[in-house]
Design a protein around this motif. Structure first.
Motif, PDB file in Angstrom:
ATOM      1  N   VAL A  73       0.852  -1.174   0.000  1.00  0.00           N
ATOM      2  CA  VAL A  73       0.000   0.000   0.000  1.00  0.00           C
ATOM      3  C   VAL A  73       0.890   1.226   0.000  1.00  0.00           C
ATOM      4  CG1 VAL A  73      -1.776   1.294   1.232  1.00  0.00           C
ATOM      5  CG2 VAL A  73      -1.842  -1.209   1.212  1.00  0.00           C
ATOM      6  N   MET A  74       0.651   2.148  -0.938  1.00  0.00           N
ATOM      7  CA  MET A  74       1.450   3.366  -1.055  1.00  0.00           C
ATOM      8  C   MET A  74       0.526   4.572  -1.140  1.00  0.00           C
ATOM      9  SD  MET A  74       4.072   1.707  -3.813  1.00  0.00           S
ATOM     10  CE  MET A  74       2.772   0.569  -4.289  1.00  0.00           C
ATOM     11  N   MET A  75       0.784   5.549  -0.293  1.00  0.00           N
ATOM     12  CA  MET A  75       0.010   6.791  -0.287  1.00  0.00           C
ATOM     13  C   MET A  75       0.973   7.966  -0.235  1.00  0.00           C
ATOM     14  SD  MET A  75      -3.234   5.973   2.220  1.00  0.00           S
ATOM     15  CE  MET A  75      -2.196   5.478   3.593  1.00  0.00           C
ATOM     16  N   GLY A  76       0.789   8.882  -1.166  1.00  0.00           N
ATOM     17  CA  GLY A  76       1.677  10.036  -1.216  1.00  0.00           C
ATOM     18  C   GLY A  76       1.465  10.827  -2.487  1.00  0.00           C
ATOM     19  N   PRO A  77       2.114  11.976  -2.602  1.00  0.00           N
ATOM     20  CA  PRO A  77       1.949  12.816  -3.793  1.00  0.00           C
ATOM     21  C   PRO A  77       2.701  12.270  -4.996  1.00  0.00           C
ATOM     22  CG  PRO A  77       3.498  13.825  -2.281  1.00  0.00           C
ATOM     23  CD  PRO A  77       2.956  12.609  -1.576  1.00  0.00           C
ATOM     24  N   THR A  78       2.183  12.599  -6.162  1.00  0.00           N
ATOM     25  CA  THR A  78       2.810  12.223  -7.431  1.00  0.00           C
ATOM     26  C   THR A  78       3.096  13.489  -8.229  1.00  0.00           C
ATOM     27  OG1 THR A  78       1.643  10.106  -7.477  1.00  0.00           O
ATOM     28  CG2 THR A  78       2.568  10.898  -9.557  1.00  0.00           C
ATOM     29  N   GLU A  79       4.303  13.603  -8.752  1.00  0.00           N
ATOM     30  CA  GLU A  79       4.687  14.778  -9.525  1.00  0.00           C
ATOM     31  C   GLU A  79       4.076  14.737 -10.923  1.00  0.00           C
ATOM     32  OE1 GLU A  79       8.838  15.406  -9.638  1.00  0.00           O
ATOM     33  OE2 GLU A  79       9.105  15.338  -7.450  1.00  0.00           O
ATOM     34  N   ILE A  80       3.661  15.900 -11.398  1.00  0.00           N
ATOM     35  CA  ILE A  80       3.073  16.044 -12.724  1.00  0.00           C
ATOM     36  C   ILE A  80       4.000  16.897 -13.579  1.00  0.00           C
ATOM     37  CG2 ILE A  80       1.110  16.931 -14.040  1.00  0.00           C
ATOM     38  CD1 ILE A  80      -0.653  16.424 -11.702  1.00  0.00           C
ATOM     39  N   PRO A  81       4.329  16.448 -14.787  1.00  0.00           N
ATOM     40  CA  PRO A  81       5.181  17.275 -15.666  1.00  0.00           C
ATOM     41  C   PRO A  81       4.530  18.626 -15.937  1.00  0.00           C
ATOM     42  CG  PRO A  81       4.981  15.043 -16.516  1.00  0.00           C
ATOM     43  CD  PRO A  81       4.004  15.150 -15.389  1.00  0.00           C
ATOM     44  N   SER A  82       5.335  19.685 -15.861  1.00  0.00           N
ATOM     45  CA  SER A  82       4.807  21.033 -16.043  1.00  0.00           C
ATOM     46  C   SER A  82       5.880  21.927 -16.634  1.00  0.00           C
ATOM     47  CB  SER A  82       4.324  21.600 -14.707  1.00  0.00           C
ATOM     48  OG  SER A  82       3.945  22.952 -14.825  1.00  0.00           O
ATOM     49  N   GLN A  83       5.429  22.957 -17.355  1.00  0.00           N
ATOM     50  CA  GLN A  83       6.350  23.948 -17.913  1.00  0.00           C
ATOM     51  C   GLN A  83       6.871  24.894 -16.836  1.00  0.00           C
ATOM     52  OE1 GLN A  83       7.401  23.932 -20.987  1.00  0.00           O
ATOM     53  NE2 GLN A  83       5.992  22.423 -21.874  1.00  0.00           N
ATOM     54  N   LYS A  89       2.353  18.682  -7.558  1.00  0.00           N
ATOM     55  CA  LYS A  89       2.070  17.354  -7.044  1.00  0.00           C
ATOM     56  C   LYS A  89       0.580  17.200  -6.775  1.00  0.00           C
ATOM     57  CE  LYS A  89       6.543  17.032  -4.670  1.00  0.00           C
ATOM     58  NZ  LYS A  89       7.222  16.743  -3.372  1.00  0.00           N
ATOM     59  N   ILE A  90       0.084  15.965  -6.964  1.00  0.00           N
ATOM     60  CA  ILE A  90      -1.296  15.640  -6.631  1.00  0.00           C
ATOM     61  C   ILE A  90      -1.280  14.424  -5.710  1.00  0.00           C
ATOM     62  CG2 ILE A  90      -2.235  16.585  -8.764  1.00  0.00           C
ATOM     63  CD1 ILE A  90      -2.404  13.721  -9.835  1.00  0.00           C
ATOM     64  N   PRO A  91      -2.186  14.346  -4.732  1.00  0.00           N
ATOM     65  CA  PRO A  91      -2.221  13.205  -3.824  1.00  0.00           C
ATOM     66  C   PRO A  91      -2.738  11.953  -4.526  1.00  0.00           C
ATOM     67  CG  PRO A  91      -4.024  14.704  -3.360  1.00  0.00           C
ATOM     68  CD  PRO A  91      -3.168  15.380  -4.381  1.00  0.00           C
ATOM     69  N   THR A  92      -2.080  10.846  -4.293  1.00  0.00           N
ATOM     70  CA  THR A  92      -2.469   9.573  -4.896  1.00  0.00           C
ATOM     71  C   THR A  92      -2.361   8.469  -3.854  1.00  0.00           C
ATOM     72  OG1 THR A  92      -0.210   9.158  -5.666  1.00  0.00           O
ATOM     73  CG2 THR A  92      -1.722  10.233  -7.214  1.00  0.00           C
ATOM     74  N   ALA A  93      -3.055   7.365  -4.119  1.00  0.00           N
ATOM     75  CA  ALA A  93      -2.992   6.168  -3.280  1.00  0.00           C
ATOM     76  C   ALA A  93      -3.206   4.953  -4.172  1.00  0.00           C
ATOM     77  CB  ALA A  93      -4.030   6.224  -2.172  1.00  0.00           C
ATOM     78  N   GLN A  94      -2.466   3.916  -3.960  1.00  0.00           N
ATOM     79  CA  GLN A  94      -2.608   2.727  -4.790  1.00  0.00           C
ATOM     80  C   GLN A  94      -2.236   1.484  -3.997  1.00  0.00           C
ATOM     81  OE1 GLN A  94      -0.063   3.499  -8.124  1.00  0.00           O
ATOM     82  NE2 GLN A  94       1.820   3.403  -6.947  1.00  0.00           N
ATOM     83  N   TYR A  95      -2.768   0.366  -4.467  1.00  0.00           N
ATOM     84  CA  TYR A  95      -2.519  -0.939  -3.859  1.00  0.00           C
ATOM     85  C   TYR A  95      -1.897  -1.847  -4.907  1.00  0.00           C
ATOM     86  CZ  TYR A  95      -3.572  -5.736  -2.454  1.00  0.00           C
ATOM     87  OH  TYR A  95      -3.489  -7.078  -2.183  1.00  0.00           O
ATOM     88  N   GLU A  96      -0.957  -2.662  -4.470  1.00  0.00           N
ATOM     89  CA  GLU A  96      -0.258  -3.566  -5.378  1.00  0.00           C
ATOM     90  C   GLU A  96      -0.291  -4.983  -4.816  1.00  0.00           C
ATOM     91  OE1 GLU A  96       3.780  -2.710  -7.378  1.00  0.00           O
ATOM     92  OE2 GLU A  96       4.272  -4.110  -5.761  1.00  0.00           O
ATOM     93  N   PHE A  97      -0.680  -5.926  -5.657  1.00  0.00           N
ATOM     94  CA  PHE A  97      -0.696  -7.348  -5.274  1.00  0.00           C
ATOM     95  C   PHE A  97       0.361  -8.072  -6.088  1.00  0.00           C
ATOM     96  CE2 PHE A  97      -2.109 -11.685  -6.237  1.00  0.00           C
ATOM     97  CZ  PHE A  97      -2.138 -12.213  -4.961  1.00  0.00           C
ATOM     98  N   GLY A  98       1.117  -8.937  -5.426  1.00  0.00           N
ATOM     99  CA  GLY A  98       2.183  -9.638  -6.112  1.00  0.00           C
ATOM    100  C   GLY A  98       2.236 -11.113  -5.769  1.00  0.00           C
ATOM    101  N   ALA A  99       2.752 -11.879  -6.702  1.00  0.00           N
ATOM    102  CA  ALA A  99       2.980 -13.309  -6.517  1.00  0.00           C
ATOM    103  C   ALA A  99       4.405 -13.628  -6.928  1.00  0.00           C
ATOM    104  CB  ALA A  99       1.989 -14.128  -7.346  1.00  0.00           C
ATOM    105  N   ASN A 100       5.103 -14.414  -6.115  1.00  0.00           N
ATOM    106  CA  ASN A 100       6.515 -14.711  -6.337  1.00  0.00           C
ATOM    107  C   ASN A 100       6.748 -16.217  -6.294  1.00  0.00           C
ATOM    108  OD1 ASN A 100       7.104 -11.787  -5.983  1.00  0.00           O
ATOM    109  ND2 ASN A 100       6.634 -12.242  -3.856  1.00  0.00           N
ATOM    110  N   PHE A 101       7.508 -16.707  -7.266  1.00  0.00           N
ATOM    111  CA  PHE A 101       7.950 -18.090  -7.285  1.00  0.00           C
ATOM    112  C   PHE A 101       9.461 -18.089  -7.431  1.00  0.00           C
ATOM    113  CE2 PHE A 101       9.246 -21.939  -9.535  1.00  0.00           C
ATOM    114  CZ  PHE A 101       8.703 -22.927  -8.724  1.00  0.00           C
ATOM    115  N   LEU A 102      10.149 -18.597  -6.426  1.00  0.00           N
ATOM    116  CA  LEU A 102      11.614 -18.582  -6.393  1.00  0.00           C
ATOM    117  C   LEU A 102      12.129 -20.012  -6.311  1.00  0.00           C
ATOM    118  CD1 LEU A 102      12.205 -15.637  -3.887  1.00  0.00           C
ATOM    119  CD2 LEU A 102      12.106 -15.549  -6.380  1.00  0.00           C
TER     120      LEU A 102
END
Length: 311
Positions: A73-83, A89-102
């Motif tokens: 889980v990651m929550m924080g601002p994201t930079e936007i390209p600008s002149q 920056k705009i606030p963002t939040a996202q979730y990531e699911f992962g599977a690993n086979f080693l």
């Protein structure tokens, strides 16, 4: 009775000279160098820590010895390209699911995020010396999906790699040990979609206490790095980056300090950026992460903290 004659002084001199004789180098039995794309590996550990901004939480659960699942889980601002020179920056939040086979001969890693991105990595040892590597990213944004396949061959004293990617991208690298501590290499690539090609050369010298590398390419990049191992758990690193086409120059200095329960890495560069990353082990399988980066030129300040649960 025979007279005992003391040894002449020349005898001791000859013994000392024999001790100082340097062993001859067996050029038919040189060590295998590290891969070409990893020649700056030690310097990047100090100068390019994995910095982040905001909150980060990672949880990994092992189902058996080879298979595990991860949640992030990651929550924080994201930079936007600008002149504008100011950072937007705009606030963002996202979730990531992962599977690993080693596995000793195979590695499969997959990640899917709530914004629609899908990442996959594959590593498989086809033979004892030949390895297949592949990575891909799929996204909803047009022209942002990409894939890459690498074939790595490891010889006794050399390594070679062939790359194939989307957009008609072809590349090849080769690195050869010249002495037990010195290696030379080169690369060539062709990007058919953009009609661009390039050639690069690299050199690396390493001992138990230091690593020095140099790299130059027709794309304009000139990269020099040096790492000195001050103590068993303390390393200092510096690098110099120059692009003779755009005339951009950057120099940086970094450190890597490993303590009993934590690891501290940081850097400062000629652009006025100061950064540090602290990883502290609170308990078995529980790590606390603190990240900070200050850009004095752009007046941009980034701070982040996180927890990592699981091994």
């Amino acid at each position: 009775m025979a007279t005992i004659v003391p040894p002449s002084p020349a005898t001791g001199i000859n013994n000392t000279a024999q001790d100082k004789i340097v062993e001859k180098v067996d050029y038919l039995n040189l060590p295998c160098p590290i891969p070409y794309e990893e020649i700056h590996r030690e310097a990047l550990m100090s100068l390019k820590p994995e910095l982040f901004e905001g909150l980060r939480f990672d949880f990994t659960k092992g189902l058996n010895q080879k298979f595990s699942l991860s949640h992030s889980v990651m929550m924080g601002p994201t930079e936007i390209p600008s002149q504008s020179p100011e950072t937007i920056k705009i606030p963002t939040a996202q979730y990531e699911f992962g599977a690993n086979f080693l596995d000793p001969k195979a590695m499969l890693i997959g990640r899917v995020m709530t914004d629609g991105r899908l990442n996959a990595r594959v590593k498989c040892d086809l033979t004892e010396n030949l390895t297949l590597k592949a990575n891909a990213q799929l996204t909803n944004e047009p022209h942002m999906s990409h894939g890459m396949v690498n074939f790595d061959y490891k010889g006794n004293d050399y390594r070679t790699q062939f790359q194939l990617g989307n957009g008609a991208l072809f590349g090849a690298t080769y690195i050869q040990s010249v002495t037990p501590h010195f290696s030379l290499g080169g690369e060539v690539f062709w990007a058919g979609q953009h009609r661009k090609s390039g050639v690069g050369y690299a050199a690396r010298y390493n001992t138990d206490k230091m690593v020095a590398t140099g790299q130059v390419a027709t794309t304009g990049v000139v990269a020099l790095s040096y790492v000195q191992k001050v103590a068993e758990k303390v390393s200092l690193a510096t690098d110099f980056m120059y692009n003779y086409l755009t005339k951009d120059v950057t120099a940086s200095f970094g450190y890597d300090y490993i303590l009993r329960q934590c690891r501290l890495r940081g850097k400062i560069d000629s652009n006025g950026t100061v950064a540090a990353l602290l990883e502290e082990r609170l308990n078995m399988g529980l790590n606390f992460i603190l990240s900070a980066e200050i850009d004095h030129m752009k007046k941009d300040y980034k701070f982040g903290f996180g927890l990592t649960v699981g091994e």
